[in-house]
Design a protein around this motif. Structure first.
Motif, mmCIF file in Angstrom:
data_model
loop_
_atom_site.group_PDB
_atom_site.id
_atom_site.type_symbol
_atom_site.label_atom_id
_atom_site.label_comp_id
_atom_site.label_asym_id
_atom_site.label_seq_id
_atom_site.Cartn_x
_atom_site.Cartn_y
_atom_site.Cartn_z
ATOM 1 N N ARG A 66 -38.013 30.197 -25.019
ATOM 2 C CA ARG A 66 -36.675 30.396 -23.937
ATOM 3 C C ARG A 66 -37.630 31.297 -23.133
ATOM 4 N N ASP A 67 -37.900 32.210 -23.127
ATOM 5 C CA ASP A 67 -38.457 33.415 -22.222
ATOM 6 C C ASP A 67 -39.573 32.378 -21.322
ATOM 7 N N ARG A 68 -40.111 31.727 -21.670
ATOM 8 C CA ARG A 68 -40.917 31.119 -20.686
ATOM 9 C C ARG A 68 -40.337 29.949 -20.086
ATOM 10 N N LEU A 69 -39.701 29.398 -20.658
ATOM 11 C CA LEU A 69 -38.503 28.409 -19.760
ATOM 12 C C LEU A 69 -37.652 29.231 -18.075
ATOM 13 N N ARG A 75 -38.584 27.744 -14.478
ATOM 14 C CA ARG A 75 -37.333 27.487 -13.781
ATOM 15 C C ARG A 75 -37.200 27.946 -12.559
ATOM 16 N N MET A 76 -37.706 29.639 -12.835
ATOM 17 C CA MET A 76 -37.638 30.237 -11.687
ATOM 18 C C MET A 76 -39.011 30.496 -10.894
ATOM 19 N N ARG A 77 -40.106 29.621 -11.338
ATOM 20 C CA ARG A 77 -40.734 29.394 -10.682
ATOM 21 C C ARG A 77 -42.050 30.407 -10.132
ATOM 22 N N MET A 78 -41.643 31.184 -11.235
ATOM 23 C CA MET A 78 -42.728 33.222 -11.183
ATOM 24 C C MET A 78 -43.477 33.386 -13.054
ATOM 25 N N ASP A 79 -44.182 34.242 -12.051
ATOM 26 C CA ASP A 79 -44.677 34.717 -13.195
ATOM 27 C C ASP A 79 -44.948 36.783 -13.868
ATOM 28 N N PRO A 80 -44.275 36.446 -14.873
ATOM 29 C CA PRO A 80 -44.106 38.080 -15.250
ATOM 30 C C PRO A 80 -45.489 38.740 -14.871
#
Length: 359
Positions: A240-243, A247-252
């Motif tokens: 869920r965290d990866r998805l 969805r935000m098209r962001m890299d943590p």
């Protein structure tokens, strides 16, 4: 990175490897010696800026001539072409006085349109210097005359608002002295302008970021990270965290769009136009109150600023005086200015201006 050192500072032997490293920018502060020139009031001409009271080449008075022009530079050991103002980087420090009416003639010596925007300055709309919004810009070979009264005081900066000229060096510091006595009392007063430089064409950097926002991110999460997270947090929460990030098209781990890492980094971080090993120097006497006017004139880099062993008292932000706050570190965003007072007691200190991503 910047050093507070006793005067005179011992010369340092610079290797090419150290010179090209760009983690932070350097400056030294020690006891003040004689012979510091101060720019004369009156009509300023391109190329006549001299070192002034704020530690940089400055122009002062009410009439100024500025030229935006291509200039050969060598910051990292690679010769390239920059877009500078009066051939200086940063551009000449402009010293104004609250209450004066200014005339600034800006000549464009490029083959493309140009502009100068007075960041944070209260001016008539037609004098704001934003092409397509407040004026059409300055055509190649033409001169635009800015005229406006000065209605404020404090630490500001100016920069091109055209294309990628700011990234290429078209920016400079601006200090407006108050008409009444300054409530912030200091024995020494220096500007510390932070910028990010790349030998890569700014248009190419923009193209890469548009094609993929993580182009310059060298610390992306991997398959091994996924299994490690799944083992510690469980498969469901990890998926869920990866998805969510997808969805935000962001890299943590993408804290800054462009890296200044020592190895493979695109940016070299500069203080007053100099790379870390150049060790830009300012001077003091022990026990004096030293005002440091930090300006983040970078294109996209946030910096965390600290002076190990020395408390900083923030006295102004973005040109406005604030209730003094003592800090060990502060974060300065793009285009912000922060004035701090320090009282050095020892022989030497180092100012660290570290990129927010810590790389």
């Amino acid at each position: 990175m910047a050093d507070f050192l006793p005067f005179p500072a011992a010369p340092r032997r610079l290797t090419r490897r150290r010179f090209v490293q760009g983690l932070a920018a350097g400056a030294a502060i020690g006891t003040l010696g004689p012979g510091i020139a101060r720019a004369a009031d009156g009509l300023a001409q391109p190329g006549l800026a001299r070192s002034g009271r704020y530690g940089l080449p400055e122009l002062s008075g009410t009439r100024f001539d500025l030229a935006i022009e291509p200039t050969a530079v060598n910051i990292t050991g690679t010769p390239t072409l920059a877009t500078l103002i009066n051939g200086l980087w940063p551009g000449p420090l402009l010293r104004w006085r609250e209450g004066d009416t200014l005339t600034l003639r800006v000549t464009n010596r490029l083959h493309t349109p140009a502009s100068i925007h007075w960041h944070g300055i209260i001016v008539p709309t037609s004098m704001d210097g934003v092409p397509g919004l407040s004026f059409p810009g300055i055509a190649p070979g033409e001169t635009f005359v800015y005229r406006f009264p000065v209605r404020q005081s404090g630490t500001f900066w100016y920069h091109s608002h055209t294309g990628f000229q700011l990234q290429a060096g078209a920016a400079g510091p601006l200090v407006i002295e108050p008409r009444e006595p300054d409530p912030v009392v200091a024995d020494r007063d220096y500007v510390v302008m932070l910028t990010d430089w790349s030998d890569e064409n700014p248009e190419e950097i923009f193209h890469h970021l548009k094609a993929g926002s993580g182009y310059y991110n060298y610390h992306r999460r991997t398959v091994a990270d996924f299994f490690r997270d799944a083992s510690s947090r469980g498969l469901g929460p990890t998926v869920r965290d990866r998805l969510a990030w997808a969805r935000m098209r962001m890299d943590p781990r993408d804290l800054q769009d462009v890296s200044g890492a020592q190895t493979g980094g695109t940016y070299t971080f500069l203080v007053n136009g100099q790379p870390p090993a150049a060790n830009w120097t300012a001077l003091f006497k022990r026990g004096e109150r030293v005002r440091l006017r930090f300006i983040n004139g970078s294109s996209m880099s946030y910096f965390d600023v600290r002076i190990p062993g020395l408390t900083m008292t923030v006295v102004a932000a973005d040109g406005s005086n604030v209730k003094p706050v003592a800090v060990d570190e502060f974060r300065i965003a793009v285009a912000e200015t922060s004035d701090v007072i320090v009282v050095p007691r020892e022989e030497g200190y180092t100012i660290f201006a570290q990129a927010m991503d810590r790389r």
